[in-house]
Design an enzyme around this catalytic site. Structure first.
Site: not given
Length: 401
Positions: A209, A306-309, A338, A342
């Site tokens: 990105n 994988p989602d860090i937060l 979000k 989260k």
């Protein structure tokens, strides 16, 4: 915040960035610091001693051979007086002389004769800063306990662009303020992730990105200036490590960033997830370069990263969590969703595209938390980061009462 009655000796060496040191004196005096200025002979070709005398309200010293001052061993008196010595700008020549223990003028003599912590703000051409001899001198000075403030990356007086630009006066002021333990994050461990992640397709191609990492790096610098012990997990960026960072961990992929953050988070009080982590990665990475076949399309099968937060939020004990939401539309609704989904303590939302956010020198943020919000208007990323850190510190303290 105050530096009331703190005794700061400012050394100014020869370089065009010496004009910025005039503003540094003003900013230090605004916080009630006592400032005395010592200039090298070369520095007087860029700024007059009279200017620094007017700003500091104190006599300015240039020569070691000042008969009147040295009748009472003035250089020793100055060396004992200083609680901090900051040299801004610190030229390549001055760094070399300090690294080799030379004392051939008043400023280098004071640096050797004082027990005060030494802070150096390098300023020079980007090619000069990158030269192995300069880097060797810097390493030597670091090993001896000197604190390097910068340099920053940006436009230079010579027309070049790169690392070697002196930090701005407010950044130097904040670093000195934090050195006395007055920062809003003093005593806290802050973990920050910054930059993009790259997911390899084959040995020469990747999915990535447009994040430059500037916002996250600016947040890391601001957190260090606020007194925190900062660990920075950086994706693939071409940015110098900000001044005051205790540890930098370089990663490439989202999985590597996930592992690095989760490991470091065990010792963190606050985590700021400023990185633009890729949501997906190729299921299969080719060991050889994929070849184009005329008329044939290429299909990539992607798996979710994988989602860090979310991983941190799921832990029973976790740091104060600050997320980022970079959106092209419906920014407020996506960011607030979000925040809740989260389980974050705060989220910084910004619109990207049309010169905002990615690949831009400035940004604008809206901060949301469970029962409040605040807008941070468009500003240069270092200034915006300073405001962000101030609000993070305030919310952190409020939740820990």
């Amino acid at each position: 915040m105050s530096l009331a009655q703190r005794r700061i000796l400012l050394g100014v060496s020869g370089g065009i960035a010496a004009y910025k040191s005039c503003e540094l004196v003003r900013r230090l005096r605004d916080l009630d610091a006592e400032v005395r200025v010592v200039m090298t002979e070369g520095a007087t070709h860029f700024v007059s001693p009279t200017t620094f005398q007017a700003l500091s309200g104190q006599d300015v010293r240039v020569s070691l051979w000042d008969a009147q001052a040295e009748a009472a061993m003035g250089h020793i008196e100055l060396a004992r007086w200083a609680e901090r010595i900051v040299v801004a700008p610190a030229s390549a020549d001055l760094l070399a002389r300090l690294a080799h223990g030379l004392a051939d003028d008043l400023l280098t003599t004071l640096c050797l004769a004082s027990a005060a912590p030494l802070y150096l703000a390098p300023a020079m051409n980007q090619q000069m800063w990158a030269h192995p001899s300069v880097q060797a001198n810097v390493d030597t000075l670091r090993q001896r306990g000197a604190h390097l403030l910068g340099p920053a990356v940006g436009d230079q007086a010579c027309g070049d662009v790169g690392s070697g630009r002196m930090l701005e006066p407010h950044e130097l002021r904040d670093a000195l303020l934090a050195s006395f333990g007055n920062g809003v994050l003093a005593g806290l461990n802050v973990l920050i992730s910054a930059g993009p992640t790259y997911e390899d397709i084959d040995p020469v191609r990747f999915i990535g990105n447009r994040s430059s990492g500037r916002m996250g790096f600016a947040a890391a610098a601001a957190a260090a200036a606020a007194g925190a012990t900062v660990t920075l997990v950086a994706g693939p960026v071409s940015l110098a490590t900000p001044s005051g960072i205790t540890r930098r961990i370089d990663v490439r992929s989202a999985a590597q960033m996930h592992a690095a953050v989760l490991e470091a988070a065990a010792q963190a009080d606050i985590y700021i997830g400023a990185a633009a982590v890729g949501d997906y990665r190729p299921q299969d990475v080719s060991a050889t370069k994929l070849k184009k076949h005329d008329g044939a399309s290429l299909t990539l099968r992607l798996s979710e990263n994988p989602d860090i937060l979310a991983s941190l939020s799921a832990q029973i004990a976790h740091p104060f969590l600050v997320g980022f939401a970079a959106e092209t539309h419906d920014v407020a609704s996506y960011a607030q969703g979000k925040l809740q989904h989260k389980g974050l303590d705060m989220i910084a939302a910004n619109q990207v595209g049309s010169g905002l956010g990615f690949e831009a020198a400035d940004n604008a943020l809206t901060l949301y938390w469970a029962d409040g919000a605040v807008e941070l208007p468009r500003a240069a990323k270092p200034e915006l980061a300073r405001q962000l850190i101030a609000h993070v510190a305030e919310r952190y303290r409020a939740t820990r009462r």
